[in-house]
Design a protein around this motif. Structure first.
Motif, PDB file in Angstrom:
ATOM      1  N   ASP A  79     -19.958  33.378 -24.873  1.00 41.54           N
ATOM      2  CA  ASP A  79     -19.398  33.214 -26.056  1.00 41.54           C
ATOM      3  C   ASP A  79     -20.032  34.182 -27.143  1.00 41.54           C
ATOM      4  O   ASP A  79     -19.481  34.623 -28.129  1.00 41.54           O
ATOM      5  CB  ASP A  79     -18.965  31.967 -26.481  1.00 41.54           C
ATOM      6  CG  ASP A  79     -17.893  31.151 -25.592  1.00 41.54           C
ATOM      7  OD1 ASP A  79     -17.241  32.122 -24.683  1.00 41.54           O
ATOM      8  OD2 ASP A  79     -17.759  30.003 -25.408  1.00 41.54           O
ATOM      9  N   LEU A  80     -21.294  33.891 -27.161  1.00 39.39           N
ATOM     10  CA  LEU A  80     -22.360  34.411 -28.176  1.00 39.39           C
ATOM     11  C   LEU A  80     -22.304  36.037 -28.209  1.00 39.39           C
ATOM     12  O   LEU A  80     -22.162  36.537 -29.199  1.00 39.39           O
ATOM     13  CB  LEU A  80     -23.852  33.913 -27.945  1.00 39.39           C
ATOM     14  CG  LEU A  80     -24.688  34.328 -29.094  1.00 39.39           C
ATOM     15  CD1 LEU A  80     -24.252  34.152 -30.444  1.00 39.39           C
ATOM     16  CD2 LEU A  80     -26.020  33.950 -28.651  1.00 39.39           C
ATOM     17  N   LEU A  81     -22.226  36.356 -26.926  1.00 40.19           N
ATOM     18  CA  LEU A  81     -22.173  37.821 -26.833  1.00 40.19           C
ATOM     19  C   LEU A  81     -20.737  38.655 -27.122  1.00 40.19           C
ATOM     20  O   LEU A  81     -20.873  39.295 -27.823  1.00 40.19           O
ATOM     21  CB  LEU A  81     -22.780  38.165 -25.333  1.00 40.19           C
ATOM     22  CG  LEU A  81     -23.923  37.997 -24.780  1.00 40.19           C
ATOM     23  CD1 LEU A  81     -24.342  38.043 -23.385  1.00 40.19           C
ATOM     24  CD2 LEU A  81     -25.044  38.839 -25.689  1.00 40.19           C
ATOM     25  N   LEU A  82     -19.696  37.659 -26.884  1.00 37.14           N
ATOM     26  CA  LEU A  82     -18.571  38.282 -27.221  1.00 37.14           C
ATOM     27  C   LEU A  82     -18.443  38.135 -28.755  1.00 37.14           C
ATOM     28  O   LEU A  82     -17.718  38.957 -29.455  1.00 37.14           O
ATOM     29  CB  LEU A  82     -17.482  37.360 -26.469  1.00 37.14           C
ATOM     30  CG  LEU A  82     -17.295  37.649 -25.116  1.00 37.14           C
ATOM     31  CD1 LEU A  82     -16.242  36.683 -24.570  1.00 37.14           C
ATOM     32  CD2 LEU A  82     -16.837  39.063 -24.930  1.00 37.14           C
ATOM     33  N   ASP A  83     -18.946  37.126 -29.300  1.00 44.19           N
ATOM     34  CA  ASP A  83     -18.820  36.817 -30.788  1.00 44.19           C
ATOM     35  C   ASP A  83     -19.541  37.891 -31.551  1.00 44.19           C
ATOM     36  O   ASP A  83     -19.154  38.849 -32.563  1.00 44.19           O
ATOM     37  CB  ASP A  83     -19.394  35.472 -31.299  1.00 44.19           C
ATOM     38  CG  ASP A  83     -19.155  35.425 -32.687  1.00 44.19           C
ATOM     39  OD1 ASP A  83     -17.945  35.385 -33.229  1.00 44.19           O
ATOM     40  OD2 ASP A  83     -20.078  34.999 -33.417  1.00 44.19           O
ATOM     41  N   MET A  84     -20.864  38.468 -30.980  1.00 44.99           N
ATOM     42  CA  MET A  84     -21.398  39.286 -31.406  1.00 44.99           C
ATOM     43  C   MET A  84     -20.878  40.748 -31.525  1.00 44.99           C
ATOM     44  O   MET A  84     -20.821  41.461 -32.347  1.00 44.99           O
ATOM     45  CB  MET A  84     -22.883  39.661 -30.560  1.00 44.99           C
ATOM     46  CG  MET A  84     -23.960  38.656 -30.962  1.00 44.99           C
ATOM     47  SD  MET A  84     -25.430  38.972 -29.863  1.00 44.99           S
ATOM     48  CE  MET A  84     -25.680  40.719 -29.777  1.00 44.99           C
ATOM     49  N   GLN A  85     -20.094  41.190 -30.281  1.00 41.39           N
ATOM     50  CA  GLN A  85     -19.555  42.291 -30.019  1.00 41.39           C
ATOM     51  C   GLN A  85     -18.373  42.352 -31.290  1.00 41.39           C
ATOM     52  O   GLN A  85     -18.063  43.396 -31.466  1.00 41.39           O
ATOM     53  CB  GLN A  85     -18.901  42.564 -28.802  1.00 41.39           C
ATOM     54  CG  GLN A  85     -18.318  43.766 -28.332  1.00 41.39           C
ATOM     55  CD  GLN A  85     -18.007  43.907 -27.035  1.00 41.39           C
ATOM     56  OE1 GLN A  85     -17.810  43.033 -25.997  1.00 41.39           O
ATOM     57  NE2 GLN A  85     -17.525  44.921 -26.656  1.00 41.39           N
ATOM     58  N   ARG A  86     -17.653  41.082 -31.319  1.00 45.64           N
ATOM     59  CA  ARG A  86     -16.427  41.381 -32.410  1.00 45.64           C
ATOM     60  C   ARG A  86     -17.271  41.522 -33.750  1.00 45.64           C
ATOM     61  O   ARG A  86     -16.317  41.958 -34.561  1.00 45.64           O
ATOM     62  CB  ARG A  86     -15.777  39.816 -32.170  1.00 45.64           C
ATOM     63  CG  ARG A  86     -14.659  39.885 -31.001  1.00 45.64           C
ATOM     64  CD  ARG A  86     -13.865  38.571 -31.414  1.00 45.64           C
ATOM     65  NE  ARG A  86     -14.513  37.385 -30.855  1.00 45.64           N
ATOM     66  CZ  ARG A  86     -14.668  36.751 -29.979  1.00 45.64           C
ATOM     67  NH1 ARG A  86     -14.134  37.325 -29.012  1.00 45.64           N
ATOM     68  NH2 ARG A  86     -15.299  35.620 -29.748  1.00 45.64           N
ATOM     69  N   ASN A  87     -18.043  40.985 -34.116  1.00 43.71           N
ATOM     70  CA  ASN A  87     -18.582  41.064 -35.422  1.00 43.71           C
ATOM     71  C   ASN A  87     -19.356  42.435 -35.708  1.00 43.71           C
ATOM     72  O   ASN A  87     -19.783  42.340 -36.943  1.00 43.71           O
ATOM     73  CB  ASN A  87     -19.307  39.961 -35.796  1.00 43.71           C
ATOM     74  CG  ASN A  87     -18.487  38.729 -35.757  1.00 43.71           C
ATOM     75  OD1 ASN A  87     -17.198  38.851 -36.268  1.00 43.71           O
ATOM     76  ND2 ASN A  87     -19.017  37.596 -35.376  1.00 43.71           N
ATOM     77  N   LEU A  88     -19.675  43.327 -34.764  1.00 40.82           N
ATOM     78  CA  LEU A  88     -20.476  44.216 -35.164  1.00 40.82           C
ATOM     79  C   LEU A  88     -19.604  45.461 -35.473  1.00 40.82           C
ATOM     80  O   LEU A  88     -18.583  45.415 -34.982  1.00 40.82           O
ATOM     81  CB  LEU A  88     -21.392  44.767 -33.957  1.00 40.82           C
ATOM     82  CG  LEU A  88     -22.409  43.894 -33.656  1.00 40.82           C
ATOM     83  CD1 LEU A  88     -23.221  44.110 -32.346  1.00 40.82           C
ATOM     84  CD2 LEU A  88     -23.507  43.619 -34.591  1.00 40.82           C
ATOM     85  N   PRO A  89     -20.177  46.365 -36.364  1.00 42.57           N
ATOM     86  CA  PRO A  89     -19.332  47.726 -36.441  1.00 42.57           C
ATOM     87  C   PRO A  89     -19.170  48.420 -34.912  1.00 42.57           C
ATOM     88  O   PRO A  89     -19.845  48.470 -34.234  1.00 42.57           O
ATOM     89  CB  PRO A  89     -20.211  48.395 -37.168  1.00 42.57           C
ATOM     90  CG  PRO A  89     -21.460  47.664 -37.955  1.00 42.57           C
ATOM     91  CD  PRO A  89     -21.297  46.167 -36.899  1.00 42.57           C
ATOM     92  N   ALA A  90     -18.041  49.280 -34.937  1.00 45.97           N
ATOM     93  CA  ALA A  90     -17.573  49.624 -33.845  1.00 45.97           C
ATOM     94  C   ALA A  90     -18.667  50.774 -33.173  1.00 45.97           C
ATOM     95  O   ALA A  90     -19.018  50.905 -32.151  1.00 45.97           O
ATOM     96  CB  ALA A  90     -16.324  50.591 -33.985  1.00 45.97           C
ATOM     97  N   ARG A  91     -19.269  51.477 -34.242  1.00 43.50           N
ATOM     98  CA  ARG A  91     -20.340  52.435 -33.857  1.00 43.50           C
ATOM     99  C   ARG A  91     -21.571  51.707 -33.473  1.00 43.50           C
ATOM    100  O   ARG A  91     -22.247  52.397 -32.329  1.00 43.50           O
ATOM    101  CB  ARG A  91     -20.763  53.243 -35.094  1.00 43.50           C
ATOM    102  CG  ARG A  91     -19.953  54.424 -35.706  1.00 43.50           C
ATOM    103  CD  ARG A  91     -20.167  55.111 -36.841  1.00 43.50           C
ATOM    104  NE  ARG A  91     -21.457  55.535 -36.776  1.00 43.50           N
ATOM    105  CZ  ARG A  91     -22.184  55.644 -37.895  1.00 43.50           C
ATOM    106  NH1 ARG A  91     -21.671  55.438 -39.041  1.00 43.50           N
ATOM    107  NH2 ARG A  91     -23.496  55.972 -37.844  1.00 43.50           N
TER     108      ARG A  91
END
Length: 106
Positions: A79-91
């Motif tokens: 969940d933490l990794l998915l949350d990180m991915q959602r909140n980071l800029p696409a680049r």
């Protein structure tokens, strides 16, 4: 480096520490599980009168509990990794994916 990328990398670093902490906890639980399995093997090996030792059912219940705790930690990590991915800029996500995909080919 742009401010957005710097902030994203700072978040990645902070959340990476959380992931590392969760993995350390999981490693400790695995170590304990291995120790309990050693105890089970010792229980299954006949000995002369070992009074006061934990029963096989006690050890199995403890192992089941540890397995549940490990599953919870794994879910939290994902969940933490998915949350990180959602909140980071696409680049930034693309750069991380490229980096980690190159590591898996090694």
């Amino acid at each position: 480096m742009s401010k957005e990328v710097k902030e994203a990398l700072d978040r990645v670093e902070q959340e990476t520490h959380q992931v590392v902490e969760a993995v350390h906890i999981q490693n400790e639980q695995i170590r304990l599980t291995i120790a309990r399995l050693d105890e089970i093997i010792a229980l299954l090996t006949p000995k002369d009168g070992d009074a006061g030792e934990p029963t096989l059912s006690d050890l199995m219940a403890h192992l089941i509990t540890q397995g549940r705790e490990q599953l919870i930690l794994t879910r939290r990590t994902v969940d933490l990794l998915l949350d990180m991915q959602r909140n980071l800029p696409a680049r930034t996500v693309e750069a991380l994916e490229a980096h980690f995909s190159s590591l898996s080919k090694v």
